[in-house]
Every structure is written in C-alpha cells, then in structure tokens.
Design an enzyme around this catalytic site. Structure first.
Site, PDB file in Angstrom:
ATOM      1  N   ASN A   1       0.808  -1.213   0.000  1.00 59.15           N
ATOM      2  CA  ASN A   1       0.000   0.000   0.000  1.00 59.15           C
ATOM      3  C   ASN A   1       0.846   1.269   0.000  1.00 59.15           C
ATOM      4  OD1 ASN A   1      -2.325  -1.511  -0.064  1.00 59.15           O
ATOM      5  ND2 ASN A   1      -2.622  -1.497   2.164  1.00 59.15           N
TER       6      ASN A   1
ATOM      7  N   ASP B   1     -10.018  -5.376  -5.406  1.00 58.44           N
ATOM      8  CA  ASP B   1     -10.706  -6.443  -4.683  1.00 58.44           C
ATOM      9  C   ASP B   1     -12.214  -6.254  -4.708  1.00 58.44           C
ATOM     10  OD1 ASP B   1      -8.511  -7.921  -3.878  1.00 58.44           O
ATOM     11  OD2 ASP B   1      -8.140  -6.638  -2.156  1.00 58.44           O
TER      12      ASP B   1
END
EC number: 2.5.1.7
Length: 437
Positions: free
Chosen positions: A23, A121
């Site tokens: 991230n 996702d």
C-alpha cells in the site's frame, strides 16, 4: 489460472523477512510523477499490483531503470499525456485500483488527470468521491463519461490551496489530495486526513523533495504549496499486513518463527491485537519472535467477563486488512471472539469456505462473525477453495496449512497481487506447498 496444493498439518520453523509494503509502494510510485528529476525507490515488492502500476508509469513515458532487486530509478521528464486518453490506458488503468493515485500528481503538475473507473478487490463499495471532491475543493473541474466509465479533472490555471474536511479518512484519497496540494498556490488544510504509516511515509518523501507538509502523523495536515519538487531517494517500509499474516500463520501451525526487520514503531496496535487472541510474541531488536504454541492459545475476555470483539478502524485503529487473519486464527483458539468488519461490507463472505473445513463460525450479518474456537481438539479438514481477494486468499492459505490433508486453492493470482513469491518463501520454512499453473 494458477493453483496452490497445500499439504497441511506440518510445523514450520525458521526466519521470514516481510516484503516492502504494497500500500505504501502504490502511493510512492505515483509521487514520482511530481518532478522531472530522478527518484530512486528501494524495497519495492515484486507483486502483481505494483508491477502493473510500474508498467502503467512506463507507458506514460516515465523512464524506469531496475538498479537491483526491489530498487528502481524513475524519471518523469518527458511524459506522454496522450496515453491517458488512449484505449490502452482505459484497459490497463481499470484493472488496478491503485492507479487512481496518478490523478493527483498529474493534476498538480500538468493541470489535468484522467482515470478509468478502477478495479481491485471485490470487497464491497469503495467510493472515489473523497478523491474528486478534494480536487474540486482545490479548484479543479470534474467530468465523468458515463458510457466509458472514465473520470477526469482539469485545472488549466493551476490549483489553489483551501481548507477541507474530508467526509472519510480515506488513505488513497488523502494521498491523492496531498500530492495535488503540494504544488498548489497557497495553503491547503486537510482535516480528517488519514494518518497511516504509509501516508506518513509519503509525506516525508514529499518533504524530502521540497514540499512543505506539517502535521504528519496526525489527522490535520497543513500544506504550503511550492513551485516545484526535486528528486530524492526513498525506502519503502516492511508490509504490516504481511507481518500480521506471518503471526497468524505461526499460531495456526504451532510453529516457531522469527519475523525479521518489522519496523516495530510502525506496527501500531497490531501486536497487542494478536496478544488478545492469546498469541505470544516477543520483541527481539527489530524482529518478532513467535514461539511454538504447543498448548494452544486462549482468547482474552473483557474485564466484565464478556467475550472479546475485535473490530477494524482507521489508523491508529486495527487495520481491516488483518481481520480475515484474526478470524482464521480464532478458529483454533480457546474461547470465543466476535470479528466486526466495519469498513467493508463483503469481506467476511469467505467464511463459508472455513465452515466447510469444519470451523465453528456464525455469520451474524455482512459485517459481523462470531468464532467459537476448537482449541486444536478438532483440526480443520482439507478442501478445495477459490481465493476471492488478496486478504481472504492468504487467510484460506493459512487455514490450509493448519488443516489435516491436502487442500487446493484456485485463483491464486489474487494472492500474488499482494504477496511476493509466497510459495517459495513458505517452503523455505518447511511448508508443503506446490504451485501449479
């Protein structure tokens, strides 16, 4: 699609080093677009999502050199902005949610930024409003092509600093707005800003490039705009989600594992949250040592005797990316725990796979699940599964490593999106895992 075959029930042992943080890397890579000078980044994880973003940057005209494993040089002095409106970009950008963060730097430096509606996702609705409202607050005009699902922001006269209160503490939204604001005229104040370590890293990197950001680490950021940024060198933190995954793996397989170079000061409440599940972990320098839990682990209860609830929250709360690990680990604990997934509505829907394996889980609603631990008296049974997203995928993999028999996990590309060479690294500590293409 690829498949993992996992023979469970084996104790593991040894050392494992976490990869660079996915991230953080996605944010930092987008920031190279803010300067024409060279930016060198190290500890970049070799995973699908990050490699996709590097490919997009290359197609945009960024000059990229691989200096060594995990270390790259980027130079954004001759960009091809026409690529942003090409069919190629619409296809490539839509497959990676992290690509949204190229918009802020491009808007700041060139007065325009475009992005197809990004994927990622399937864990519930993930709004982009925070990103674009922030750009509008800075003076950009927003447009959306509904037929092509294509977003754009333009500010041909440049951006102007302002005060804004974000409607949610979005990590990628805050990163995007910060990268836009560093080159805006005047002062930008962002309240309810995300303050995760990865966002702190981005702010420190931008400051090293010549930006003027104060309040780093808090939810109130003040940014004095500057005319230009210069190059820099930056190292990505170890991935806290992977660290939490290895803690869970050690407990589920009763293994003695040392996790190396974890950057303890950036782990927040992650270690203490796993301790609430009864897991013993020790700090040894900057490593985490987890002894073999031969007698299992006991979930703590609250002081009034009621059973524990573990919930996610924006930093410094517990990261939602590790709730699926907590859920799996709890299936073999002594006691009960409720897992409350507040931030995403579809992230608990993989529990049916664990129930098929014999776990005692009550899915109360899309956000809450109660787990009744087996205390290793009844091991999970091997089964065949499909990985729905990165974090559910690694949780199912951990369950398979702790199960009796040989499990199969399909769609492992989802796991590869977030975990570097995971099968090789697990085999190095004794796991029986085979990749089949």
């Amino acid at each position: 699609m690829g498949t993992f075959q996992i023979e469970g029930g084996h104790q593991l042992e040894g050392e494992i080093t976490p990869q660079g943080a996915k991230n953080e890397a996605l944010q930092i890579l987008c920031a190279v677009l803010l300067t024409p000078e060279e930016v060198i980044i190290s500890n970049i994880p070799d995973i699908r999502d990050v490699n996709k973003l590097i490919e997009i940057l290359g197609n945009l005209g960024v000059k990229i050199k691989k200096l060594e494993k995990g270390k790259y040089s980027f130079k954004s002095d001759e960009l091809n902005l026409e690529y942003l409106e090409s069919e190629q970009f619409k296809k490539e950008g839509s497959g990676l949610r992290g690509s949204i963060m190229i918009v802020g730097p491009l808007l700041a430096r060139f007065g325009k930024g475009y992005i197809p509606r990004p994927g990622g996702d399937k864990i519930g609705r993930r709004r982009l409003d925070t990103h674009f409202q922030g750009f509008i607050n800075l003076g950009a005009e927003f447009r959306y092509n509904k037929e092509e699902r294509f977003y754009g922001v333009e500010a041909p006269e440049g951006l102007t600093g302002t005060y804004m209160l974000l409607d949610e503490a979005s990590v990628t939204g805050t990163a995007n707005i910060v990268m836009a604001a560093v080159l805006a005229k005047g002062t930008t104040t962002i309240y309810n800003a995300a303050c995760e370590p990865y966002l702190q890293q981005l702010c420190r990197m931008l400051n090293s490039m010549g930006a003027n950001i104060s309040g780093v680490g808090s939810n109130l950021l003040v940014i004095e705009g500057v005319k230009e940024l210069k190059g820099c060198e930056h190292r990505v933190l170890p991935d806290m989600i992977e660290i939490g995954s290895w803690i869970g793996l050690a407990a589920m397989t009763k293994s003695e594992i040392t996790i190396k170079n974890v950057s303890w000061e950036n782990l927040g409440i992650i270690p203490d949250t796993f301790r609430k599940l009864g897991i013993t972990l020790e700090r040894v320098g900057d490593d985490i040592f987890i002894p073999a839990h031969k007698n299992g682990y006991q979930i703590e209860s609250y002081i009034d005797g009621s059973f524990m609830t573990i919930a996610d929250a924006p930093w410094p709360g517990f990261t939602p990316d590790l709730l699926s690990i907590v859920l799996v680990v709890a299936t073999q604990a002594r006691g009960e725990v409720m897992v409350h997934q507040k931030m995403f509505e579809s992230r608990l829907f993989f529990v049916d796979k664990l129930i098929d394996m014999g776990a005692k889980i009550i899915l109360c609603d899309p956000h809450r699940a109660t787990i009744i631990g087996h205390d290793f008296e009844s091991t999970l049974k091997a089964t065949t599964m499909v990985s729905p997203d990165i974090r559910a995928g690694i949780s199912l993999l951990i369950a398979a490593l702790g199960a009796k028999g040989t499990s199969t996990i399909h769609n492992i590309e989802q796991i590869d999106r977030g975990y570097e060479n995971i099968d090789e690294r697990l085999r190095a500590i004794g796991a029986k895992i085979v990749r089949k293409e």
